[in-house]
Write a protein that holds these residues in place. Sequence first.
Motif, short mmCIF file in Angstrom:
data_model
loop_
_atom_site.label_atom_id
_atom_site.label_comp_id
_atom_site.label_asym_id
_atom_site.label_seq_id
_atom_site.Cartn_x
_atom_site.Cartn_y
_atom_site.Cartn_z
N PRO A 172 6.45 1.80 14.63
CA PRO A 172 5.34 1.56 13.68
C PRO A 172 4.80 2.86 13.08
O PRO A 172 4.89 3.92 13.69
N TRP A 184 -0.44 -2.68 5.59
CA TRP A 184 -1.24 -2.70 6.81
C TRP A 184 -2.56 -3.43 6.59
O TRP A 184 -3.24 -3.19 5.59
N THR A 233 1.32 -4.20 16.01
CA THR A 233 2.44 -3.45 15.44
C THR A 233 3.67 -3.68 16.31
O THR A 233 3.56 -4.18 17.43
N ARG A 261 -0.36 -6.48 12.08
CA ARG A 261 -1.17 -5.50 11.36
C ARG A 261 -0.31 -4.58 10.50
O ARG A 261 -0.80 -3.96 9.58
N GLU A 262 0.95 -4.48 10.87
CA GLU A 262 1.93 -3.81 10.02
C GLU A 262 3.01 -4.82 9.71
O GLU A 262 3.65 -5.33 10.62
#
Lengths: 462, 462
Positions: free
Chosen positions: B43, A136, A10, A147-148
């Motif tokens: 995030p 995500w 992230t 991941r994001e």
Amino acid sequence: MSKPAIPQGTRDFSPVEVRKRQYVLNTLKNIFEHYGFQPLETPAMENLVTLTGKYGEEGDRLIFKILNNGLDKKNDSDKEKLNEEWAKVLSKPYSTPVVTERALRYDLTIPFARFVVMRQNDIAFPFRRYQMQPVWRADRPQKGRYREFWQCDCDVVGSTSLINEAELLCIYREAFHQLGLPQVVVKINSRKLLAGLAELCNAPEKMMDITIALDKLDKIGWDGVTKELKERGVDDAGINKIADVINVSGSNEEKLKALEEVMGSSESALAGIKELRDTISYHDQLKSDAWTSELVVDISLARGLNYYTGVIVEVATNAVKMGSIGGGGRYDDLTGLFGLKNMSGVGVSFGIDRIYDVLEELNLFPEALTSGAKVMLVNFGGENEVYALSVLKQLRDAGVAAELYPDAAKFDKQMKYANKRDMKYVIIPGDDERAAKKVSLKDFVSGEQKLVTVEEAISILQ
Amino acid sequence: MSKPAIPQGTRDFSPVEVRKRQYVLNTLKNIFEHYGFQPLETPAMENLVTLTGKYGEEGDRLIFKILNNGLDKKNDSDKEKLNEEWAKVLSKPYSTPVVTERALRYDLTIPFARFVVMRQNDIAFPFRRYQMQPVWRADRPQKGRYREFWQCDCDVVGSTSLINEAELLCIYREAFHQLGLPQVVVKINSRKLLAGLAELCNAPEKMMDITIALDKLDKIGWDGVTKELKERGVDDAGINKIADVINVSGSNEEKLKALEEVMGSSESALAGIKELRDTISYHDQLKSDAWTSELVVDISLARGLNYYTGVIVEVATNAVKMGSIGGGGRYDDLTGLFGLKNMSGVGVSFGIDRIYDVLEELNLFPEALTSGAKVMLVNFGGENEVYALSVLKQLRDAGVAAELYPDAAKFDKQMKYANKRDMKYVIIPGDDERAAKKVSLKDFVSGEQKLVTVEEAISILQ
């Protein structure tokens, strides 16, 4: 106390990064709106049951699941059930409604389909929507894979007209034109052509096999593709036929003519050729001569996702080494997953993170984006602070974004701050300036400084 | 197949809703930028350890935790440990790193503090940042309370100057002025005054008790507060003192003068009075006479959060029944949670969802927000479609957002769509129009229709 950190994969976006990202998103947004598309936003979390089974087995594993709350408050009889479900988590994490029944959005397509089905009675079809939100995935993080990350999708559902395909191609070309991306190639193909190709290989059931092998042409070359086609059970005659088709060259119309000859015995192929020709014709009526990107029929273009049924498209730039920066196509039954049949759609997606990376690598972001306020007033405290506040108010009233250093700190400290904040100008309202009812305006780039009235300063700063 | 749904307490935002929300967020964003604040984005997920223990025990329970991925892939020896941790989940869900080690953002303040500590060497202090992102809380959903909702924060860290407080007050007033919210009251107080009040009650250790009781004055009245103060151990002399302070009235300066008399024996109270007076003085130098909102010293204003140490602020509108639409204050040691001491900050927050609800209830959204493209071209197919495409291109080239109905559907169906989409105009490019190289432009509101050239249509639509 351990050092604070953020989860792997992230990112925090600093002010400069947010501004650059907003520049990309706003450019796209304005184009979508100009073409009559409407914004949609869906929640970050969906019911797990909405997402599972839509992205393949690997996809199911990569969905971030949210732990149900209040587990600790369950009574003893519940706990037996919870322990049973927990045992299932340890064998198959996506089928345990007691432990987890919500999950984070994995893409924008399934939530869009879910929305269309839920609101089908309120929506004016054809529904043209755009959506720009994070998704995500619990993928292993690596360079360029997070991941994001942000997706930006633009779809039309409820119309089979190829004008939609043409408009989406124009949106791609307009967007990359406005963003100034060089050497952009928009490739198009049709799934119907690929189906025809499989027919001509006498292996209509192997359409996906051929598609998957062809999809790797860029990476593994024709020899690699030949090998994979053999492994997937395509015979030599079939491979020769595929080679004939792949080797078609020339302008788009020349390619389509040649394909008609090579593939003329397949009805499916002819349908694919017709839809490509019609799409290009519509596109040509809407396109702008200013666009430098190319629109290229590419019979080797396959696109991995198996829900596509018609025209498919992918965008890349040859200016940097980077995978595709966009892709999409026609799908005939996406909302069928949620019970609404016969709702054809077509959509394209922009790879925001990659587009950002290309713009950064080629230094294509407009310079003006780096700072917000362009002028800082130095704070000398006391009477001079009062004077500075009055100047600040005049600047802002005149529409100039400005800030006053809030403390009467040492001059050097204030200048260091202005420098780090990338200010274009500094205003020095000291004793002399106050007495003269003027200000010293210092150009931070040239270093030049001059005594001017506030009105003069405003006209320079505007 | 079950009917698709979204998780309780979450919302889809339809195109009209997105546009209205964007209007609120963009109004605020432009003001923040005008005042020299910079954007930040963090995030959606944070490490669980970053969040736990920051929001009280109840807060810890309301944090959405994310199930670790790959649990099903663990081997048998891991599984024993997993089962142990699972047992802990069933007793205390927030201390189980093996089962869950990430969680969804609960507010914007803790991620901001975490960011400042991580990037302290890169940041130019004082750091003025704004942040507008969703947060998630596993609260019981009810009217106006969602599990996914938006926060919008504006903070300055690294400066103790009260100019910061004054600028934030101006930002509030400018924002509600631009949004057109009527009867807005911006209340300010100082935690130092509240501390002084506790001293004067001979109960300095009861500052939070007094604060909590006073915070309910609006809801339960003075009788209720008296009762609660007694329960919390404040004696009659103390309660009388509090009554004297609460009953102070008049203009802000009159109140401050009266407080000096009533509370003059407390150094803390005098410090609070001074900081309020200085803040108001700075504010007065920056304020605009156009603002209709009121800035009011309100000694009963308490704000629940116990990290505030100086000026506190809260905003409400008397035009509708609704709790506060904003609040904030000075905090002296937020980054201390992550190991960075002596970093004073001050910030305010906008309640985006409530502001939206007020604007909706009072019908204050600009009318132009409801649709995107304002004109639709009817599609009659064949030659007329070709003509329509050329008109569409001319409109867009001239900066007019426009769309062509993509299919040559029945006229009534197309008009129904245009109506549902809230189009202001429809362009009818039929046989006669094409022959005359003109278009019929129909005003969808008045119903009036006239034959004009494309250039004339463009000048009307611009």
